[in-house]
Design a protein around this motif. Structure first.
Motif, PDB file in Angstrom:
ATOM      1  N   GLU A 289       0.806  -1.218   0.000  1.00 29.24           N
ATOM      2  CA  GLU A 289       0.000   0.000   0.000  1.00 29.24           C
ATOM      3  C   GLU A 289       0.843   1.274   0.000  1.00 29.24           C
ATOM      4  OE1 GLU A 289      -3.499   2.123  -0.099  1.00 29.24           O
ATOM      5  OE2 GLU A 289      -3.405  -0.072  -0.020  1.00 29.24           O
ATOM      6  N   TYR A 290       1.789   1.383   0.941  1.00 33.07           N
ATOM      7  CA  TYR A 290       2.506   2.644   1.149  1.00 33.07           C
ATOM      8  C   TYR A 290       3.912   2.634   0.553  1.00 33.07           C
ATOM      9  CZ  TYR A 290      -1.353   3.135   4.400  1.00 33.07           C
ATOM     10  OH  TYR A 290      -2.601   3.174   4.953  1.00 33.07           O
ATOM     11  N   ARG A 291       4.675   1.601   0.865  1.00 31.28           N
ATOM     12  CA  ARG A 291       6.016   1.415   0.298  1.00 31.28           C
ATOM     13  C   ARG A 291       6.920   2.640   0.494  1.00 31.28           C
ATOM     14  NH1 ARG A 291       2.787  -1.168  -3.993  1.00 31.28           N
ATOM     15  NH2 ARG A 291       2.878   0.754  -5.159  1.00 31.28           N
ATOM     16  N   GLN A 292       6.951   3.151   1.699  1.00 26.30           N
ATOM     17  CA  GLN A 292       7.786   4.301   2.030  1.00 26.30           C
ATOM     18  C   GLN A 292       8.853   3.891   3.045  1.00 26.30           C
ATOM     19  OE1 GLN A 292       7.301   7.454   0.531  1.00 26.30           O
ATOM     20  NE2 GLN A 292       5.916   6.204  -0.697  1.00 26.30           N
ATOM     21  N   ALA A 293       9.973   4.609   3.030  1.00 29.09           N
ATOM     22  CA  ALA A 293      11.041   4.316   3.991  1.00 29.09           C
ATOM     23  C   ALA A 293      10.542   4.487   5.421  1.00 29.09           C
ATOM     24  CB  ALA A 293      12.243   5.228   3.736  1.00 29.09           C
ATOM     25  N   VAL A 294       9.748   5.525   5.660  1.00 30.33           N
ATOM     26  CA  VAL A 294       9.306   5.815   7.026  1.00 30.33           C
ATOM     27  C   VAL A 294       8.298   4.774   7.517  1.00 30.33           C
ATOM     28  CG1 VAL A 294       7.439   7.405   6.353  1.00 30.33           C
ATOM     29  CG2 VAL A 294       8.565   7.676   8.573  1.00 30.33           C
ATOM     30  N   THR A 295       7.438   4.265   6.640  1.00 27.67           N
ATOM     31  CA  THR A 295       6.507   3.219   7.078  1.00 27.67           C
ATOM     32  C   THR A 295       7.251   1.897   7.272  1.00 27.67           C
ATOM     33  OG1 THR A 295       5.868   2.941   4.746  1.00 27.67           O
ATOM     34  CG2 THR A 295       4.383   4.207   6.148  1.00 27.67           C
ATOM     35  N   SER A 296       8.258   1.644   6.452  1.00 25.81           N
ATOM     36  CA  SER A 296       9.081   0.443   6.647  1.00 25.81           C
ATOM     37  C   SER A 296       9.781   0.485   8.002  1.00 25.81           C
ATOM     38  CB  SER A 296      10.118   0.330   5.527  1.00 25.81           C
ATOM     39  OG  SER A 296       9.502  -0.003   4.304  1.00 25.81           O
ATOM     40  N   ALA A 297      10.330   1.653   8.339  1.00 27.82           N
ATOM     41  CA  ALA A 297      11.002   1.798   9.631  1.00 27.82           C
ATOM     42  C   ALA A 297      10.021   1.573  10.774  1.00 27.82           C
ATOM     43  CB  ALA A 297      11.644   3.176   9.738  1.00 27.82           C
ATOM     44  N   GLY A 298       8.810   2.115  10.632  1.00 27.42           N
ATOM     45  CA  GLY A 298       7.790   1.918  11.663  1.00 27.42           C
ATOM     46  C   GLY A 298       7.462   0.454  11.858  1.00 27.42           C
ATOM     47  N   MET A 299       7.349  -0.273  10.747  1.00 28.81           N
ATOM     48  CA  MET A 299       7.067  -1.701  10.853  1.00 28.81           C
ATOM     49  C   MET A 299       8.243  -2.465  11.444  1.00 28.81           C
ATOM     50  SD  MET A 299       4.780  -2.784   7.565  1.00 28.81           S
ATOM     51  CE  MET A 299       5.396  -1.623   6.386  1.00 28.81           C
ATOM     52  N   GLY A 300       9.461  -2.017  11.188  1.00 34.97           N
ATOM     53  CA  GLY A 300      10.631  -2.635  11.806  1.00 34.97           C
ATOM     54  C   GLY A 300      10.589  -2.508  13.311  1.00 34.97           C
ATOM     55  N   CYS A 301      10.187  -1.333  13.784  1.00 33.48           N
ATOM     56  CA  CYS A 301      10.004  -1.110  15.225  1.00 33.48           C
ATOM     57  C   CYS A 301       8.958  -2.063  15.780  1.00 33.48           C
ATOM     58  CB  CYS A 301       9.592   0.345  15.456  1.00 33.48           C
ATOM     59  SG  CYS A 301       8.819   0.662  17.051  1.00 33.48           S
ATOM     60  N   MET A 302       7.806  -2.151  15.098  1.00 37.96           N
ATOM     61  CA  MET A 302       6.728  -3.044  15.546  1.00 37.96           C
ATOM     62  C   MET A 302       7.206  -4.492  15.624  1.00 37.96           C
ATOM     63  SD  MET A 302       3.690  -1.417  13.204  1.00 37.96           S
ATOM     64  CE  MET A 302       2.562  -2.796  13.423  1.00 37.96           C
ATOM     65  N   ALA A 303       7.937  -4.921  14.592  1.00 36.92           N
ATOM     66  CA  ALA A 303       8.401  -6.312  14.537  1.00 36.92           C
ATOM     67  C   ALA A 303       9.313  -6.636  15.711  1.00 36.92           C
ATOM     68  CB  ALA A 303       9.116  -6.573  13.215  1.00 36.92           C
ATOM     69  N   ALA A 304      10.218  -5.713  16.042  1.00 38.31           N
ATOM     70  CA  ALA A 304      11.144  -5.961  17.149  1.00 38.31           C
ATOM     71  C   ALA A 304      10.405  -6.029  18.487  1.00 38.31           C
ATOM     72  CB  ALA A 304      12.209  -4.868  17.188  1.00 38.31           C
ATOM     73  N   LEU A 305       9.435  -5.124  18.675  1.00 36.83           N
ATOM     74  CA  LEU A 305       8.669  -5.137  19.928  1.00 36.83           C
ATOM     75  C   LEU A 305       7.841  -6.414  20.043  1.00 36.83           C
ATOM     76  CD1 LEU A 305       7.508  -1.403  20.036  1.00 36.83           C
ATOM     77  CD2 LEU A 305       9.340  -2.469  21.361  1.00 36.83           C
ATOM     78  N   GLU A 306       7.274  -6.851  18.910  1.00 38.91           N
ATOM     79  CA  GLU A 306       6.481  -8.080  18.933  1.00 38.91           C
ATOM     80  C   GLU A 306       7.377  -9.309  19.136  1.00 38.91           C
ATOM     81  OE1 GLU A 306       2.517  -7.757  16.487  1.00 38.91           O
ATOM     82  OE2 GLU A 306       4.155  -6.998  15.253  1.00 38.91           O
ATOM     83  N   ALA A 307       8.572  -9.293  18.549  1.00 42.18           N
ATOM     84  CA  ALA A 307       9.517 -10.390  18.753  1.00 42.18           C
ATOM     85  C   ALA A 307       9.947 -10.467  20.215  1.00 42.18           C
ATOM     86  CB  ALA A 307      10.731 -10.208  17.847  1.00 42.18           C
ATOM     87  N   GLU A 308      10.142  -9.287  20.827  1.00 44.41           N
ATOM     88  CA  GLU A 308      10.518  -9.251  22.249  1.00 44.41           C
ATOM     89  C   GLU A 308       9.426  -9.905  23.104  1.00 44.41           C
ATOM     90  OE1 GLU A 308      11.588  -6.001  25.765  1.00 44.41           O
ATOM     91  OE2 GLU A 308      10.770  -5.312  23.851  1.00 44.41           O
ATOM     92  N   ARG A 309       8.156  -9.565  22.812  1.00 49.85           N
ATOM     93  CA  ARG A 309       7.045 -10.151  23.574  1.00 49.85           C
ATOM     94  C   ARG A 309       6.950 -11.666  23.330  1.00 49.85           C
ATOM     95  NH1 ARG A 309       3.237  -5.864  21.232  1.00 49.85           N
ATOM     96  NH2 ARG A 309       3.914  -3.989  22.314  1.00 49.85           N
ATOM     97  N   PHE A 310       7.191 -12.068  22.093  1.00 46.55           N
ATOM     98  CA  PHE A 310       7.120 -13.490  21.760  1.00 46.55           C
ATOM     99  C   PHE A 310       8.183 -14.273  22.531  1.00 46.55           C
ATOM    100  CE2 PHE A 310       8.598 -17.096  19.197  1.00 46.55           C
ATOM    101  CZ  PHE A 310       7.424 -17.826  19.100  1.00 46.55           C
ATOM    102  N   ILE A 311       9.393 -13.761  22.567  1.00 44.34           N
ATOM    103  CA  ILE A 311      10.483 -14.447  23.272  1.00 44.34           C
ATOM    104  C   ILE A 311      10.206 -14.475  24.777  1.00 44.34           C
ATOM    105  CG2 ILE A 311      12.925 -14.248  23.897  1.00 44.34           C
ATOM    106  CD1 ILE A 311      13.355 -13.325  20.950  1.00 44.34           C
ATOM    107  N   ALA A 312       9.631 -13.389  25.297  1.00 40.46           N
ATOM    108  CA  ALA A 312       9.262 -13.356  26.719  1.00 40.46           C
ATOM    109  C   ALA A 312       8.222 -14.427  27.025  1.00 40.46           C
ATOM    110  CB  ALA A 312       8.734 -11.978  27.092  1.00 40.46           C
ATOM    111  N   SER A 313       7.302 -14.662  26.092  1.00 43.46           N
ATOM    112  CA  SER A 313       6.274 -15.698  26.304  1.00 43.46           C
ATOM    113  C   SER A 313       6.880 -17.093  26.296  1.00 43.46           C
ATOM    114  CB  SER A 313       5.190 -15.588  25.239  1.00 43.46           C
ATOM    115  OG  SER A 313       5.644 -16.075  23.981  1.00 43.46           O
ATOM    116  N   LEU A 314       7.975 -17.276  25.535  1.00 42.88           N
ATOM    117  CA  LEU A 314       8.667 -18.561  25.540  1.00 42.88           C
ATOM    118  C   LEU A 314       9.401 -18.782  26.850  1.00 42.88           C
ATOM    119  CD1 LEU A 314      10.335 -18.638  21.980  1.00 42.88           C
ATOM    120  CD2 LEU A 314       8.158 -19.654  22.674  1.00 42.88           C
ATOM    121  N   ASP A 315       9.981 -17.689  27.358  1.00 43.50           N
ATOM    122  CA  ASP A 315      10.767 -17.785  28.597  1.00 43.50           C
ATOM    123  C   ASP A 315       9.874 -17.951  29.835  1.00 43.50           C
ATOM    124  OD1 ASP A 315      13.029 -17.509  27.108  1.00 43.50           O
ATOM    125  OD2 ASP A 315      13.253 -15.358  27.472  1.00 43.50           O
ATOM    126  N   ALA A 316       8.642 -17.425  29.746  1.00 48.33           N
ATOM    127  CA  ALA A 316       7.772 -17.412  30.939  1.00 48.33           C
ATOM    128  C   ALA A 316       7.453 -18.806  31.471  1.00 48.33           C
ATOM    129  CB  ALA A 316       6.480 -16.649  30.623  1.00 48.33           C
TER     130      ALA A 316
END
Length: 323
Positions: A289-316
């Protein structure tokens, strides 16, 4: 003979554009010690772009310079950045497994895919024949070779207009060919294009054939066809630039993850989570839809935060069992 090395990380990031590097910054700050694999084009599509005028905080920045800064930032906060290319992925079980051209095998508890997109081609035999000999999909890479010569660009979006405008720095004339009677590009780019004396626009036409010589091999013109009448005309040129958009670089995962819209990886609403838990996708790989550098960066942030939560759920569960 020694065995091929295996590297394990909590988070493996594949791709080094704005999505990959931003994910790396956030994952590093979460103390996840990520490994980032750069791929065949470190820095992604912005490394073959010149002026970037829509990155917040920079009224104008050169694409390659911006990516050098992003890489340095990711490195500074603790990301291990590796110059390798992943040629195979196994997402059938955790830890996920990635195989690099270097011979190294990478395993990870969570995976962030940020492989971006690649230029689309018309698919003409004549286009293939002259690739690298007058046919290009990158004006910033090859524009210099057409100083004082006439060139043709095909496309109607931001990419095509930006390529055409860039080529006016070198070419004596730039002809933009579009299959419709109006452009999809941002209005400010259209305004610059329409007011550039070196540019001619041919509406309602497609390119049917690239013509040229073989001794030496080189482009001499393109044959255009009117979309409704079928009438043909030849436009002489020394260079032909294809700027009809990009396709997601999803070959690694197209048979393992849910995709749509011609190969874009499907993510859950308001999330970067894919159809496999622990695998996240960000940037142009998932964004049709957007294909912009700034939206890509935003999604990179989201992915890292979601990965952090996922790994925390494995460790719990492991932590609870130890109590």
């Amino acid at each position: 003979m020694s065995e091929a090395p295996t590297r394990h990380s909590k988070v493996l990031i594949i791709g080094s554009g704005p999505a990959g590097y931003t994910a790396a910054v956030y994952a590093s700050r979460a103390m996840l010690e990520p490994i980032l694999i750069q791929g065949t084009q470190p820095g992604g599509q912005l490394t073959i772009t010149t002026e970037v005028e829509n990155w917040p905080g920079d009224s104008m920045v050169m694409g390659p310079d911006l990516m050098v800064r992003m890489e340095a930032h990711a490195n500074e906060v603790g990301t291990e950045i590796i110059a390798d290319h992943i040629n195979a992925l196994d997402l059938s079980q955790r830890p996920f497994t990635a195989h690099g051209d270097s011979g190294t095998t990478y395993t990870a508890d969570a995976l962030i895919l940020a492989t971006g997109a690649q230029a689309k081609w018309l698919g003409l035999p004549s286009e293939e024949h002259f690739k690298g000999f007058g046919v290009s999909a990158c004006a910033t890479c090859d524009g210099f070779f057409y100083r004082g010569k006439e060139v043709v660009v095909i496309g109607g979006g931001n990419t095509a207009v930006e390529e055409a405008l860039f080529l006016t720095n070198f070419a004596s004339k730039v002809t933009l060919v579009h299959r419709r009677d109006s452009l999809r590009a941002e209005k400010i780019l259209q305004h610059r294009l329409f007011n550039n004396p070196k540019v001619e626009i041919i509406w309602d036409h497609t390119v049917e054939e690239v013509i040229g010589g073989d001794n030496p091999r080189g482009v001499e013109g393109v044959v255009l066809r009117h979309v409704s009448s079928g009438e043909k005309r030849t436009v002489p040129c020394a260079g032909f630039f294809v700027a009809i958009g990009h396709a997601p670089a999803s070959d690694l995962v197209k048979d393992q993850l849910e995709t749509h819209m011609g190969g874009y990886v499907v993510t859950k609403p308001d999330s970067t989570a894919t159809s496999i838990p622990g695998v996240f996708a960000a940037g142009d790989l998932t964004d049709h839809e957007y294909r912009q550098a700034v939206t890509s960066a935003g999604m990179g942030c989201m992915a890292a935060l979601e990965a952090e939560r996922f790994i925390a759920s494995l460790d719990a569960p492991a932590a609870e069992a130890a109590e």
